[in-house]
Design a protein around this motif. Structure first.
Motif, PDB file in Angstrom:
ATOM      1  N   UNK A 251       0.827  -1.214   0.000  1.00 26.66           N
ATOM      2  CA  UNK A 251       0.000   0.000   0.000  1.00 26.66           C
ATOM      3  C   UNK A 251       0.860   1.262   0.000  1.00 26.66           C
ATOM      4  N   UNK A 252       1.996   1.225   0.687  1.00 19.70           N
ATOM      5  CA  UNK A 252       2.895   2.386   0.673  1.00 19.70           C
ATOM      6  C   UNK A 252       3.420   2.639  -0.738  1.00 19.70           C
ATOM      7  N   UNK A 253       3.795   1.584  -1.436  1.00 11.75           N
ATOM      8  CA  UNK A 253       4.280   1.739  -2.799  1.00 11.75           C
ATOM      9  C   UNK A 253       3.171   2.226  -3.729  1.00 11.75           C
ATOM     10  N   UNK A 254       1.952   1.705  -3.540  1.00  9.65           N
ATOM     11  CA  UNK A 254       0.833   2.087  -4.393  1.00  9.65           C
ATOM     12  C   UNK A 254       0.510   3.573  -4.281  1.00  9.65           C
TER      13      UNK A 254
ATOM     14  N   UNK B 174       9.367   3.944  10.814  1.00 13.08           N
ATOM     15  CA  UNK B 174       7.970   4.415  10.855  1.00 13.08           C
ATOM     16  C   UNK B 174       7.864   5.825  11.455  1.00 13.08           C
ATOM     17  N   UNK B 175       8.650   6.084  12.511  1.00 12.39           N
ATOM     18  CA  UNK B 175       8.631   7.408  13.148  1.00 12.39           C
ATOM     19  C   UNK B 175       9.023   8.510  12.173  1.00 12.39           C
ATOM     20  N   UNK B 176       9.797   8.162  11.167  1.00 14.19           N
ATOM     21  CA  UNK B 176      10.245   9.142  10.183  1.00 14.19           C
ATOM     22  C   UNK B 176       9.374   9.135   8.929  1.00 14.19           C
ATOM     23  N   UNK B 177       8.219   8.485   9.023  1.00 11.12           N
ATOM     24  CA  UNK B 177       7.235   8.570   7.960  1.00 11.12           C
ATOM     25  C   UNK B 177       7.393   7.589   6.813  1.00 11.12           C
ATOM     26  N   UNK B 178       8.231   6.584   6.974  1.00  7.95           N
ATOM     27  CA  UNK B 178       8.416   5.598   5.910  1.00  7.95           C
ATOM     28  C   UNK B 178       7.929   4.232   6.370  1.00  7.95           C
ATOM     29  N   UNK B 179       7.757   3.349   5.422  1.00  8.55           N
ATOM     30  CA  UNK B 179       7.340   1.975   5.704  1.00  8.55           C
ATOM     31  C   UNK B 179       8.570   1.071   5.667  1.00  8.55           C
ATOM     32  N   UNK B 180       8.856   0.352   6.767  1.00  3.59           N
ATOM     33  CA  UNK B 180       9.985  -0.575   6.744  1.00  3.59           C
ATOM     34  C   UNK B 180       9.642  -1.802   5.911  1.00  3.59           C
ATOM     35  N   UNK B 181      10.626  -2.292   5.179  1.00  2.00           N
ATOM     36  CA  UNK B 181      10.436  -3.480   4.346  1.00  2.00           C
ATOM     37  C   UNK B 181      11.611  -4.422   4.599  1.00  2.00           C
TER      38      UNK B 181
END
Length: 89
Positions: A3-6, A40-47
């Motif tokens: 969903x983050x990529x989409x 996550x705290x920095x607004x990104x999705x960990x993968x």
């Protein structure tokens, strides 16, 4: 991750080698969870990337991350050279 990529959101790829081979249980899982939380705290999705039951995965679930962490040295290291063998198992 999907969903983050989409939506065009930021995704940070994390290697799972340190989880399986870098530290003893349970510190390895705690460290992996802490790094994912910072992302996550920095607004990104960990993968976090790993091979689970012969399937290459990008974005491990908490359960999959724990399996790798508990597996330790029983988890095979997997670079591009070993990837076909890991998937074939």
């Amino acid at each position: 991750v999907r969903s983050a990529l989409a939506r065009g959101g930021p995704v940070v790829a994390l290697e799972s080698t340190i989880v399986a081979h870098g530290m003893p249980w349970p510190r390895n899982l705690e460290a992996a969870q802490a790094v994912e939380a910072i992302v996550r705290e920095h607004g990104a999705e960990p993968a976090t990337i790993g091979v689970v039951d012969g399937t290459p995965m990008v974005g491990l679930s908490p359960e999959e991350l724990q399996v790798l962490a508990r597996g330790g040295s029983d988890v095979p290291k997997c670079s591009t050279r070993e990837l076909p063998l890991a998937v074939a198992r």
